[in-house]
Design a protein around this motif. Structure first.
Motif, mmCIF file in Angstrom:
data_model
loop_
_atom_site.group_PDB
_atom_site.id
_atom_site.type_symbol
_atom_site.label_atom_id
_atom_site.label_comp_id
_atom_site.label_asym_id
_atom_site.label_seq_id
_atom_site.Cartn_x
_atom_site.Cartn_y
_atom_site.Cartn_z
ATOM 1 N N ASP A 117 26.989 49.826 36.638
ATOM 2 C CA ASP A 117 27.033 48.212 36.953
ATOM 3 C C ASP A 117 27.769 47.466 35.933
ATOM 4 O O ASP A 117 27.221 47.068 34.716
ATOM 5 N N GLU A 118 28.950 46.927 36.463
ATOM 6 C CA GLU A 118 30.048 46.416 35.370
ATOM 7 C C GLU A 118 29.744 46.808 33.885
ATOM 8 O O GLU A 118 29.431 45.888 33.044
ATOM 9 N N PRO A 119 29.972 48.083 33.511
ATOM 10 C CA PRO A 119 29.650 48.421 32.357
ATOM 11 C C PRO A 119 30.532 47.905 31.418
ATOM 12 O O PRO A 119 30.322 47.951 30.006
ATOM 13 N N LEU A 120 31.804 47.590 31.819
ATOM 14 C CA LEU A 120 32.731 47.061 30.705
ATOM 15 C C LEU A 120 32.865 45.506 30.544
ATOM 16 O O LEU A 120 33.813 45.038 29.882
ATOM 17 N N GLY A 121 31.978 44.975 31.494
ATOM 18 C CA GLY A 121 32.048 43.446 31.463
ATOM 19 C C GLY A 121 32.115 42.804 30.173
ATOM 20 O O GLY A 121 32.417 41.721 29.474
ATOM 21 N N ALA A 122 31.060 43.225 29.258
ATOM 22 C CA ALA A 122 30.801 42.692 27.896
ATOM 23 C C ALA A 122 31.911 43.078 26.780
ATOM 24 O O ALA A 122 31.885 42.622 25.685
ATOM 25 N N LEU A 123 32.973 43.915 27.177
ATOM 26 C CA LEU A 123 33.909 44.202 25.996
ATOM 27 C C LEU A 123 35.341 43.367 26.009
ATOM 28 O O LEU A 123 35.554 42.975 27.150
ATOM 29 N N ASP A 124 35.874 43.486 25.055
ATOM 30 C CA ASP A 124 36.913 42.833 25.019
ATOM 31 C C ASP A 124 38.104 43.552 25.627
ATOM 32 O O ASP A 124 38.042 44.768 25.823
ATOM 33 N N LEU A 125 39.142 42.960 25.929
ATOM 34 C CA LEU A 125 40.556 43.464 26.890
ATOM 35 C C LEU A 125 40.980 44.942 26.370
ATOM 36 O O LEU A 125 40.786 45.847 27.389
#
Lengths: 272, 358
Positions: free
Chosen positions: B160-168
């Motif tokens: 579920d949007e696992p990378l959403g909180a990480l920077d680019l």
């Protein structure tokens, strides 16, 4: 800038010195001296006498039982509250906090008129031809008074700890195969422990030191350590003994504070 | 073709009278990397939660390997979820977090220890057993969350949007890691995101969703090159979407000029939408060489290319090109027939939401 800030803190510092630090030192001074002003440990050692020891033991026992009853009542309630939606939730929270807006003495006196031999409960029982009960002036009445007065202090920190748990953490436990019971024992309860510890401290400490509840609901038949200290100051006039006993009680409070500081790093108990 | 692992049949779900999913049908094959892509509120997360067992659909069935699991609680399902913002157990160390599912299944200590080692190696975090979750960075926590899920050997992994909180930068690295993991483990991945680039990079299949309806299902190439409606075209990448008229097969009139195209079967003189990707618009130095003529109104240097806006026949064309024309230059616009994508025009907003009939 920095100096200005220091200037601003002076009134508070004065307040703290005059009304907190000095009285504290006075308690210590009275506690370790006798009437002639000579140094002595007798006032502190007096806790070991049969009469005082019994009062302390009874205080610890009743406070402990009240704390357990509060915890058993508060935890399920806090869980129900934490699962409700905001609108009805805040109303329910209000209902449980509302008694706290009333005067503490008044609340306790109300229980007196309910529990008395000729009180409301016994009158109702009599009306239906049932045998009357002897509730007032028993340890049970004191526990009832403690639970009633201190229950909100148990509910709030637990509730605060529970609502802070990310619902996805609970979902994750379910997702990894835990049933509802395992989810509670392995995840929800451990994560709420800071709130539980706060609640225990906030119920146990005032229950341990109270003399109002035991005076009103225990008559003069049941002496708690709070009553003993109160009597030393008001009736007997032996400030030295009263201070010495207070210092013993303070040790219990400090222990509770330390426990809270260790376990409740998020400050669930500070929300009240 | 590989076997179908999961089948969503006629799934509908509404909250407080608001329809979130309406008669959704979708199947997922074994070892497929399928991405549910759409803006927030499109129903992608609800679909994932229904798969995970955290929501029950109002109507419809979830069929997993032939068995109906619609009403099965999450702990009884052979799948695992990687949650948004990691959802690690903060009161346990990393090893205990990873062991959680295995301990519940009463696996032996030796087996659990092996699995922890293996999982930490897989996510490149060897030696992290005794660390606490809060002492880890976001990217590390996310990798632990993945490790915690995959040690249970699920057939299906929901993300579920696992990378959403990480920077680019971290996000790009994790994208490669996820592809590697999927290939090494042979697990089916269902991935939810609103990030079209993420979807294009990792997926075998992309499901574009909007307002509770599936807009298009296809490979990343197909979704990008042949969007079936304006929503998909607009959501995936940048595009020029222009109202036009299909004159006849292989000939479309755009802004008064006739362009050759490759589409057939739309009928004669039929209003349509055309999609032209900015990188497919060719600018000619000599305006007469273009199909239509315009004036450059904006130029921005983007690194890989220049982004230009060209005013032509009342439309602002978005153009990506490595060659630059200064503002005010008269240019011609040409488009390769193959790069003109024709779409049916929606007749109402409702139809726009429904989009394709799959």
């Amino acid at each position: 800038m920095n100096n200005k800030r220091k200037l601003l803190s002076i009134p508070y510092l004065l307040w703290a010195i005059v009304f907190i630090i000095i009285p504290l030192f006075m308690v210590v001074y009275y506690g370790i001296t006798d009437k002639t002003g000579a140094f002595t440990f007798a006032n502190i050692a007096a806790i070991a006498t049969a009469e005082h020891g019994k009062a302390l033991w009874l205080s610890v026992l009743l406070s402990f039982m009240s704390t357990v009853v509060c915890l058993l009542l508060a935890y399920p309630l806090a869980m129900i509250l934490s699962k409700m939606n905001i609108a009805s939730n805040s109303f329910l929270v209000l209902i449980f906090i509302l008694p706290m807006w009333m005067n503490f003495l008044l609340r306790t006196l109300a229980w007196l008129s309910l529990l008395e031999k000729t009180g409301v409960i016994n009158n109702i029982l009599k009306f239906f031809g049932l045998p009357t009960m002897n509730i007032i002036n028993t340890p049970g009445a004191i526990i009832l008074g403690m639970v009633y007065n201190f229950l909100p202090f148990m509910i709030m920190p637990i509730y605060n700890a529970l609502v802070k748990i990310d619902p996805n953490v609970i979902n994750a436990a379910r997702d990894l195969g835990a049933g509802p019971f395992k989810t509670f024992t392995k995840v929800i309860f451990p994560l709420s422990i800071p709130g539980v510890i706060s609640g225990i401290t906030m119920v146990f400490v005032p229950a341990l030191t109270t003399f109002v509840i035991s005076t009103i609901l225990g008559g003069n038949k049941i002496l708690l350590i709070g009553n003993v200290i109160e009597l030393e100051f008001t009736t007997t006039g032996n400030w030295h003994l009263g201070s010495g006993l207070s210092m013993v009680l303070m040790v219990f409070i400090v222990i509770s504070m330390i426990l809270t500081a260790i376990f409740d790093k998020d400050g669930e108990g500070s929300m009240l | 073709m590989k076997n179908v692992l999961v089948n969503l049949e006629h799934i509908s779900k509404s909250y407080d009278g608001q329809m979130v999913l309406d008669d959704l049908n979708l199947y997922i094959r074994e070892n497929e990397f399928l991405t549910l892509l759409g803006p927030s509120g499109c129903g992608k997360t609800t679909t994932l939660r229904i798969l995970g067992g955290f929501e029950t659909p109002d109507k419809g069935r979830v069929v997993f390997e032939g068995a109906d699991i619609t009403n099965l609680p999450p702990n009884k399902r052979q799948l695992n979820t990687v949650f948004q913002k990691y959802a690690l157990f903060t009161h346990m160390n990393i090893a205990e977090n990873i062991a959680f599912g295995l301990k519940i299944k009463n696996k032996s200590k030796a087996y659990i220890d092996d699995k922890i080692k293996y999982a930490l190696k897989l996510v490149n975090l060897d030696g992290f057993e005794k660390r606490m979750p809060n002492s880890l960075s976001g990217g590390q926590q996310q990798r632990i969350a993945i490790a915690r899920a995959i040690v249970n050997e699920p057939k299906l992994l929901l993300l579920d949007e696992p990378l959403g909180a990480l920077d680019l930068k971290l996000r790009q690295d994790m994208q490669y890691e996820l592809i590697r993991l999927k290939n090494e483990l042979g697990i089916t991945f269902i991935y939810v995101t609103h990030d079209q680039e993420e979807a294009l990079t990792m997926s075998d299949t992309i499901v574009v969703m909007n307002q509770g309806y599936i807009q298009q299902i296809g490979t990343p190439e197909r979704i990008y090159n042949e969007p079936e409606n304006a929503f998909v075209a607009d959501f995936i990448g940048e595009s020029n979407i222009i109202g036009a008229t299909m004159i006849e097969d292989r000939l479309v009139e755009i802004l008064g000029a006739r362009f050759a195209c490759v589409d057939e079967g739309f009928g004669r003189n039929k209003p349509v939408d055309v999609v032209i990707r900015p990188e497919d618009v060719e600018l000619t130095k000599n305006p007469a060489d273009g199909t239509i003529q315009g004036v450059v109104s904006h130029v921005i240097f983007k690194g890989v290319h220049y982004e230009m806006e060209v005013q032509a026949n009342g439309f602002e064309w978005l153009v990506h090109s490595t060659g630059m024309f200064p503002v005010g230059t008269n240019v011609g616009i040409k488009v390769d027939p193959f790069n003109i994508q024709i779409m049916n025009k929606p007749e109402s907003e409702d139809e726009e939401a429904v989009g394709v009939n799959e």
